[in-house]
Motif scaffolding. Structure first.
Motif, PDB file in Angstrom:
ATOM      1  N   ALA A  46       0.839  -1.196   0.000  1.00  0.00           N
ATOM      2  CA  ALA A  46       0.000   0.000   0.000  1.00  0.00           C
ATOM      3  C   ALA A  46       0.877   1.250   0.000  1.00  0.00           C
ATOM      4  N   VAL A  47       0.456   2.239  -0.759  1.00  0.00           N
ATOM      5  CA  VAL A  47       1.160   3.520  -0.859  1.00  0.00           C
ATOM      6  C   VAL A  47       0.126   4.622  -0.672  1.00  0.00           C
ATOM      7  N   GLY A  48       0.424   5.613   0.176  1.00  0.00           N
ATOM      8  CA  GLY A  48      -0.573   6.637   0.443  1.00  0.00           C
ATOM      9  C   GLY A  48      -0.002   8.031   0.556  1.00  0.00           C
ATOM     10  N   GLU A  49      -0.890   9.014   0.446  1.00  0.00           N
ATOM     11  CA  GLU A  49      -0.516  10.411   0.633  1.00  0.00           C
ATOM     12  C   GLU A  49      -1.757  11.175   1.087  1.00  0.00           C
ATOM     13  N   ALA A  50      -1.515  12.329   1.734  1.00  0.00           N
ATOM     14  CA  ALA A  50      -2.616  13.074   2.342  1.00  0.00           C
ATOM     15  C   ALA A  50      -3.109  14.234   1.491  1.00  0.00           C
ATOM     16  N   PRO A  63       1.241  12.327  -8.141  1.00  0.00           N
ATOM     17  CA  PRO A  63       2.290  11.876  -9.069  1.00  0.00           C
ATOM     18  C   PRO A  63       3.316  10.957  -8.413  1.00  0.00           C
ATOM     19  N   VAL A  64       3.612  11.209  -7.148  1.00  0.00           N
ATOM     20  CA  VAL A  64       4.599  10.383  -6.439  1.00  0.00           C
ATOM     21  C   VAL A  64       4.044   8.987  -6.206  1.00  0.00           C
ATOM     22  N   THR A  65       2.837   8.898  -5.674  1.00  0.00           N
ATOM     23  CA  THR A  65       2.263   7.580  -5.417  1.00  0.00           C
ATOM     24  C   THR A  65       2.010   6.814  -6.708  1.00  0.00           C
ATOM     25  N   ALA A  66       1.702   7.538  -7.788  1.00  0.00           N
ATOM     26  CA  ALA A  66       1.501   6.870  -9.080  1.00  0.00           C
ATOM     27  C   ALA A  66       2.806   6.254  -9.568  1.00  0.00           C
ATOM     28  N   SER A  67       3.909   6.967  -9.398  1.00  0.00           N
ATOM     29  CA  SER A  67       5.211   6.438  -9.809  1.00  0.00           C
ATOM     30  C   SER A  67       5.600   5.232  -8.967  1.00  0.00           C
ATOM     31  N   VAL A  68       5.345   5.311  -7.668  1.00  0.00           N
ATOM     32  CA  VAL A  68       5.668   4.183  -6.789  1.00  0.00           C
ATOM     33  C   VAL A  68       4.810   2.974  -7.158  1.00  0.00           C
ATOM     34  N   ARG A  69       3.531   3.222  -7.431  1.00  0.00           N
ATOM     35  CA  ARG A  69       2.644   2.118  -7.822  1.00  0.00           C
ATOM     36  C   ARG A  69       3.148   1.438  -9.091  1.00  0.00           C
ATOM     37  N   ARG A  70       3.544   2.227 -10.075  1.00  0.00           N
ATOM     38  CA  ARG A  70       4.045   1.632 -11.330  1.00  0.00           C
ATOM     39  C   ARG A  70       5.310   0.824 -11.093  1.00  0.00           C
ATOM     40  N   GLU A  71       6.227   1.375 -10.289  1.00  0.00           N
ATOM     41  CA  GLU A  71       7.514   0.706 -10.091  1.00  0.00           C
ATOM     42  C   GLU A  71       7.349  -0.590  -9.304  1.00  0.00           C
ATOM     43  N   ILE A  72       6.568  -0.548  -8.232  1.00  0.00           N
ATOM     44  CA  ILE A  72       6.357  -1.753  -7.447  1.00  0.00           C
ATOM     45  C   ILE A  72       5.519  -2.755  -8.230  1.00  0.00           C
ATOM     46  N   ARG A 119      10.391   9.732  -9.824  1.00  0.00           N
ATOM     47  CA  ARG A 119      10.698   8.420 -10.417  1.00  0.00           C
ATOM     48  C   ARG A 119      11.850   7.738  -9.690  1.00  0.00           C
ATOM     49  N   GLU A 120      12.862   8.533  -9.340  1.00  0.00           N
ATOM     50  CA  GLU A 120      13.974   7.959  -8.575  1.00  0.00           C
ATOM     51  C   GLU A 120      13.500   7.523  -7.190  1.00  0.00           C
ATOM     52  N   VAL A 121      12.624   8.318  -6.582  1.00  0.00           N
ATOM     53  CA  VAL A 121      12.075   7.950  -5.275  1.00  0.00           C
ATOM     54  C   VAL A 121      11.310   6.637  -5.378  1.00  0.00           C
ATOM     55  N   ALA A 122      10.535   6.494  -6.445  1.00  0.00           N
ATOM     56  CA  ALA A 122       9.767   5.263  -6.648  1.00  0.00           C
ATOM     57  C   ALA A 122      10.689   4.058  -6.759  1.00  0.00           C
ATOM     58  N   ASP A 123      11.786   4.216  -7.470  1.00  0.00           N
ATOM     59  CA  ASP A 123      12.740   3.121  -7.622  1.00  0.00           C
ATOM     60  C   ASP A 123      13.363   2.745  -6.276  1.00  0.00           C
ATOM     61  N   VAL A 124      13.676   3.755  -5.459  1.00  0.00           N
ATOM     62  CA  VAL A 124      14.236   3.513  -4.122  1.00  0.00           C
ATOM     63  C   VAL A 124      13.250   2.743  -3.247  1.00  0.00           C
ATOM     64  N   VAL A 125      11.997   3.163  -3.261  1.00  0.00           N
ATOM     65  CA  VAL A 125      10.985   2.505  -2.433  1.00  0.00           C
ATOM     66  C   VAL A 125      10.813   1.051  -2.845  1.00  0.00           C
ATOM     67  N   ALA A 126      10.790   0.801  -4.150  1.00  0.00           N
ATOM     68  CA  ALA A 126      10.649  -0.574  -4.637  1.00  0.00           C
ATOM     69  C   ALA A 126      11.837  -1.433  -4.212  1.00  0.00           C
ATOM     70  N   GLN A 127      13.048  -0.904  -4.369  1.00  0.00           N
ATOM     71  CA  GLN A 127      14.247  -1.654  -3.991  1.00  0.00           C
ATOM     72  C   GLN A 127      14.268  -1.937  -2.488  1.00  0.00           C
ATOM     73  N   SER A 128      13.958  -0.920  -1.691  1.00  0.00           N
ATOM     74  CA  SER A 128      14.024  -1.074  -0.244  1.00  0.00           C
ATOM     75  C   SER A 128      12.974  -2.063   0.253  1.00  0.00           C
ATOM     76  N   THR A 129      11.780  -2.019  -0.319  1.00  0.00           N
ATOM     77  CA  THR A 129      10.729  -2.951   0.092  1.00  0.00           C
ATOM     78  C   THR A 129      11.100  -4.378  -0.276  1.00  0.00           C
TER      79      THR A 129
END
Length: 320
Positions: free
Chosen positions: A171-175, A180-189, A295-305
């Motif tokens: 799950a990825v969320g924002e307030a 755009p950030v959560t969309a990038s994370v969703r695509r990467e994961i 996009r770089e943040v999304a890649d980091v989150v995917a790798q770390s998870t």
């Protein structure tokens, strides 16, 4: 600042009950009151602003719940308080699975208490009354603070996921404002084969309820806040999310080349406390920089998870 009336007097009485107020009850919100509120916020690991908002007020009420003053049982909405957290700690110390020690009397806590009662010949109704409480205290007293089962349970839940994102629920969320950030994370994961839920809601408690229903293995939240960047994980008075702590540290390390050093800290914020899975909240000061590097943040989150799940699986294999 400057507010006055019975509501401020009530606040000061509650601060006094928690040991954070030492002067006369004035009924006026002055600098002394603000300092006392900040001290309470520090103790409870929430945002320190000296303002008694909804989160601070709720925790003040919970802090006033003394063990033995009321029956503890499963209901909707769930009972909350320091008394519930203390019973969770005792059950965990005795080896019963309560989930997190978070002061929220949910399904796992109720089932753990009923199991304890059955083991002790106390009927098993899941209601914590005087006799059950006395038995718990008698058994726990010689053991001290050995509440380790809650930490083991969290690790076991992730170990069963294996070292891959494929087939896992994340799950990825924002307030607000960070779609755009959560969309990038969703695509990467999602590219790694995971099923991803994105949550957009200004109420963090509502987000926690949604990701709990989804059954996510991990939650990553994003927020822009006019303060120093940070990545937080859940930490309560009797429990620290070790998996959340590890995930926060790994994300912070990978983001350092882009954003500079980002501190990690344990907090009792609603999203982190009320989610049933390891969760982190990534806070950034500048929305423009975050959107530019999303996009770089999304890649980091995917790798770390992925690495979190993999490391826990390896640790489990070695222990066997």
């Amino acid at each position: 600042m400057g507010a006055a009336g019975p509501h401020v007097r009530d606040l000061q009485h509650r601060l006094n009950a928690t040991g954070h107020w030492h002067g006369p009850i004035t009924g006026t919100f002055d600098s002394v009151t603000a300092t006392a509120v900040k001290a309470f916020q520090v103790q409870r690991s929430i945002d320190i602003d000296g303002i008694c908002g909804p989160v601070t007020w709720s925790l003040l009420i919970e802090a006033g719940q003394r063990l033995g003053d009321r029956l503890l049982y499963l209901r909707t909405p769930h009972l909350r308080g320091d008394d519930a957290a203390e019973v969770q700690r005792m059950l965990s110390t005795l080896g019963f699975t309560v989930g997190r020690i978070d002061g929220i009397w949910g399904l796992l806590t109720s089932a753990a208490l009923a199991d304890f009662q059955l083991n002790m010949g106390l009927g098993g109704d899941g209601v914590c009354g005087g006799q059950t409480l006395q038995t718990l205290q008698r058994l726990v007293r010689p053991l001290g603070d050995a509440s380790v089962v809650a930490h083991i349970t969290e690790s076991q839940r992730l170990e069963s996921a294996g070292g891959l994102l494929a087939g896992r629920r994340i799950a990825v969320g924002e307030a607000g404002g960070l779609e755009p950030v959560t969309a990038s994370v969703r695509r990467e994961i999602g590219r790694n084969g995971a099923e991803v839920l994105t949550v957009h809601h200004p109420d963090w408690s509502a987000q926690a309820a949604q990701v709990n229903r989804f059954g996510a293995a991990v939650y990553i939240g994003f927020e822009v806040k006019p303060a120093s960047p940070s990545i937080s994980f859940f930490q309560g008075r009797h429990f620290v999310s070790r998996a959340g702590q590890k995930l926060a540290a790994d994300i912070a390390h990978r983001l350092e080349p882009m954003f500079g050093a980002i501190p990690t800290n344990g907090m009792g914020l609603p999203m982190l406390r009320e989610s049933s899975m390891p969760a982190v909240l990534c806070r950034f000061e500048r929305i423009d920089l975050l959107l530019e590097r999303n996009r770089e943040v999304a890649d980091v989150v995917a790798q770390s998870t992925r690495d979190l799940l993999s490391d826990l699986q390896v640790a489990s294999s070695l222990s066997e």
